[in-house]
Design an enzyme around this catalytic site. Structure first.
Site, mmCIF file in Angstrom:
data_model
loop_
_atom_site.group_PDB
_atom_site.id
_atom_site.type_symbol
_atom_site.label_atom_id
_atom_site.label_comp_id
_atom_site.label_asym_id
_atom_site.label_seq_id
_atom_site.Cartn_x
_atom_site.Cartn_y
_atom_site.Cartn_z
ATOM 1 N N ASN A 1 -4.890 2.768 -4.979
ATOM 2 C CA ASN A 1 -4.651 3.142 -3.589
ATOM 3 C C ASN A 1 -3.323 2.568 -3.101
ATOM 4 O O ASN A 1 -3.075 1.363 -3.265
ATOM 5 C CB ASN A 1 -5.767 2.587 -2.690
ATOM 6 C CG ASN A 1 -5.496 2.851 -1.217
ATOM 7 O OD1 ASN A 1 -5.619 3.982 -0.759
ATOM 8 N ND2 ASN A 1 -5.116 1.817 -0.477
ATOM 9 N N GLU A 2 -2.507 3.403 -2.511
ATOM 10 C CA GLU A 2 -1.249 2.989 -1.846
ATOM 11 C C GLU A 2 -0.533 1.864 -2.596
ATOM 12 O O GLU A 2 -0.166 0.846 -2.008
ATOM 13 C CB GLU A 2 -1.533 2.572 -0.397
ATOM 14 C CG GLU A 2 -1.925 3.739 0.465
ATOM 15 C CD GLU A 2 -1.979 3.441 1.960
ATOM 16 O OE1 GLU A 2 -1.856 2.278 2.368
ATOM 17 O OE2 GLU A 2 -2.158 4.407 2.716
ATOM 18 N N GLU B 1 -5.787 10.651 2.743
ATOM 19 C CA GLU B 1 -5.923 9.890 4.000
ATOM 20 C C GLU B 1 -5.080 10.599 5.043
ATOM 21 O O GLU B 1 -3.857 10.714 4.879
ATOM 22 C CB GLU B 1 -5.462 8.437 3.845
ATOM 23 C CG GLU B 1 -6.450 7.565 3.109
ATOM 24 C CD GLU B 1 -6.080 6.083 3.133
ATOM 25 O OE1 GLU B 1 -5.472 5.614 4.109
ATOM 26 O OE2 GLU B 1 -6.397 5.407 2.134
ATOM 27 N N GLU C 1 -14.454 3.703 3.671
ATOM 28 C CA GLU C 1 -13.943 2.464 3.092
ATOM 29 C C GLU C 1 -14.787 1.281 3.550
ATOM 30 O O GLU C 1 -15.328 1.271 4.668
ATOM 31 C CB GLU C 1 -12.484 2.257 3.549
ATOM 32 C CG GLU C 1 -11.888 0.942 3.055
ATOM 33 C CD GLU C 1 -10.379 0.824 3.263
ATOM 34 O OE1 GLU C 1 -9.798 1.672 3.951
ATOM 35 O OE2 GLU C 1 -9.800 -0.130 2.714
ATOM 36 N N ASN D 1 -7.235 0.036 1.145
ATOM 37 C CA ASN D 1 -6.701 -1.268 0.752
ATOM 38 C C ASN D 1 -7.784 -2.161 0.151
ATOM 39 O O ASN D 1 -7.500 -3.011 -0.691
ATOM 40 C CB ASN D 1 -6.066 -1.963 1.963
ATOM 41 C CG ASN D 1 -4.883 -1.176 2.509
ATOM 42 O OD1 ASN D 1 -4.348 -0.308 1.833
ATOM 43 N ND2 ASN D 1 -4.484 -1.469 3.732
HETATM 44 O O1 AHR Z 1 -7.662 4.016 6.258
HETATM 45 C C1 AHR Z 1 -7.240 2.735 6.580
HETATM 46 C C2 AHR Z 1 -6.179 2.192 5.625
HETATM 47 O O2 AHR Z 1 -4.997 2.909 5.767
HETATM 48 C C3 AHR Z 1 -6.509 2.305 4.159
HETATM 49 O O3 AHR Z 1 -7.243 1.240 3.710
HETATM 50 C C4 AHR Z 1 -5.167 2.310 3.508
HETATM 51 O O4 AHR Z 1 -5.161 3.043 2.321
HETATM 52 C C5 AHR Z 1 -4.250 2.882 4.575
HETATM 53 O O5 AHR Z 1 -3.125 2.100 4.748
#
Ligand code: AHR
Length: 498
Positions: A174-175, A294, A29, A74
């Site tokens: 993502n999330e 993740e 990331e 994120n």
């Molecule tokens: O991996 C770190 C963060 O953890 C990522 O950006 C997010 O997807 C998760 O909350």
């Protein structure tokens, strides 16, 4: 201390499912020093002509990663992929709101493709479902995968990449269940947006496989309703449903921490149940699998993570010890034991940020769990075996009594290679353990390795990098159908056979 005994029964006919090679994936990331100063660091003496860190690449190749998820996280939910392509001197510097950092965009989609090629891993790209719209998601597929002759593919060619990248795996956001996410949506809104994005993306390239955002962990208030709702909406247009999960021993309860596999399995079981329910409810013949994209030990989770608007700030550079490595080993065991439904997994992250690989400008440190992952990713091949374990129990506050041993095994019918992965989670007991093949015992042990120690808090440092590493061990021959092992407390033992 007593001399306790255990038995592990293996049968190469008793299989669970083929082990998906994509279980040995990673996640990179734009966060902290994962990309800048991790993967890409033109100022390092180890950089190649493209700025890629050759020492990091060598370590990642050692770990045999098969797929890398990028660019977030994120970060993804505020990212305009167009910022990261084209001439580097024209790329904008922007504030990244996710990590409150300065993003220079010197590394983007095309550099990522070069990096993946350098480590022999498949790319897995995320499309922005926060600030991004479904059109920009589709445009990225067109840019990456259309050979030529469209505005977006011709732009890629103009940027110096005449061949399509042929990206097969795509994360649709993502999330999106997390209020911390830029552009966070409720389940119905996300499900609808993901469905429309995935439709367009697959119309552009029907060979791609899409990953839907699942719950960001079993602690989310919307878990597991989120998963049911988004799957019900988008089912026919997705191939995988994502799981995210982080653990730590901040409570200081090592016995429970060393039984983390119990929790990992419950999470998979709930998600598997949800998949089955939605498939039945939709009267569908289509299958959706799990992508645990993740996972990691994260000690500093919850600490303020602002980068103070600097470039490549030091964020979440966790120090990992022996007990963390034993938890990672159990995670990998769970992947094998759940290989009928779990097809992708990506450790978060591959360097510097919550990672077992840490860089200084001129040096690289491998933390204990590096060795655990390397052993499993290199040896688990073929089918996962349904292992029967008879072991004494250990008492834990969180999970009650759990077996002292956590085990998985694989067998590759083509090469006849077998592998056995055993964690002794006891903090005190050595277990004399008989490995008993119930059919087709192998002729010989081809390798035996252990990651072990007496201090759960033992770490590797730049000064003492070899405190917790994998060491070759000597084991007796297979006699008849049995191999007898002594498994010390706090150990991860790997046996390969043929
Ligand atoms: O991996 C770190 C963060 O953890 C990522 O950006 C997010 O997807 C998760 O909350």
């Amino acid at each position: 201390m007593s001399n306790q005994k255990a038995q592990i029964f293996l049968d190469i006919q008793r299989t669970i499912a083929p082990i998906s090679p994509l279980l040995f994936g990673g996640f990179a990331e734009h966060m902290g020093r994962c990309i800048y100063e991790g993967i890409y660091d033109p100022a390092s003496p180890h950089a190649d002509e493209r700025g890629l860190r050759t020492d990091v690449i060598a370590a990642l190749r050692e770990q045999a990663y098969t797929v890398i998820r990028y660019p977030g996280g994120n970060f993804l939910s505020g990212y305009n992929w167009l910022d990261g392509v084209g001439p580097k001197d024209q790329r904008p510097r922007r504030r990244d709101l996710a990590w409150q950092s300065l993003e220079t965009n010197q590394f983007g989609t095309n550099e990522f493709m070069e990096f993946c090629a350098a480590i022999n891993a498949a790319p897995m790209l995320g499309v922005n479902m926060g600030t991004g719209d479904i059109q920009s998601a589709a445009n990225l597929v067109d840019y990456c995968n259309t050979p030529e002759g469209t505005y977006w593919s011709d732009l890629r060619i103009k940027h110096g990449y005449p061949k399509p990248h042929n990206v097969r795996y795509w994360c649709v956001g993502n999330e999106m269940d997390g209020p911390w996410q830029i552009g966070h949506l409720d389940a119905v809104a996300y499900g609808n947006k993901a469905l429309e994005a995935a439709k367009m993306m697959k119309w552009l390239d029907p060979t791609i496989e899409t990953v839907l955002c699942g719950s960001s962990g079993d602690g989310m208030p919307t878990y597991p309703d989120w998963d049911r709702i988004v799957l019900e909406i988008a089912w026919e247009h997705v191939n995988y449903h994502s799981m995210h999960y982080y653990v730590n021993n901040n409570a200081g309860d090592t016995a429970s921490y060393l039984a983390s596999a119990v929790r990992f399995e419950r999470f998979v079981d709930t998600m598997e149940g949800t998949l089955r329910y939605v498939k039945a409810r939709r009267r569908s013949t289509h299958n959706v699998y799990l992508s645990w994209d993740e996972w990691q030990v994260w000690h500093s989770i919850g600490s303020p993570l602002g980068g103070r608007w600097t470039e490549a700030p030091h964020l979440a550079e966790d120090i990992y010890n022996l007990e963390d490595a034993l938890v990672v080993a159990q995670w990998l065991n769970v992947f094998l034991r759940k290989s009928h439904v779990l097809k992708i997994a990506c450790v978060a992250q591959i360097v510097n940020v919550i990672s077992w690989l840490h860089t200084r400008r001129d040096a690289l440190l491998k933390q204990p769990s590096f060795y655990v992952f390397k052993l499993v990713s290199n040896l688990a091949r073929g089918d996962a075996l349904d292992v029967l374990v008879k072991a004494p129990l250990v008492e834990t506050k969180q999970y009650g009594e759990v077996p002292m041993l956590d085990v998985s095994a694989s067998f590759d019918a083509e090469t006849q290679q077998g592998a056995l992965f055993v964690v002794n989670r006891s903090q005190t007991e050595t277990l004399t353990t008989d490995i008993i093949w119930q059919s087709d015992a192998p002729r010989q042990v081809t390798g035996a390795y252990q990651v072990a120690g007496t201090d759960v808090k033992a770490v590797n440092t730049y000064e003492h990098p070899d405190t917790v590493v994998s060491r070759q061990i000597t084991v007796g021959p297979i006699e008849g159908n049995t191999l007898s092992l002594r498994l010390p407390p706090l150990s991860f033992t790997v046996i390969s056979t043929r």
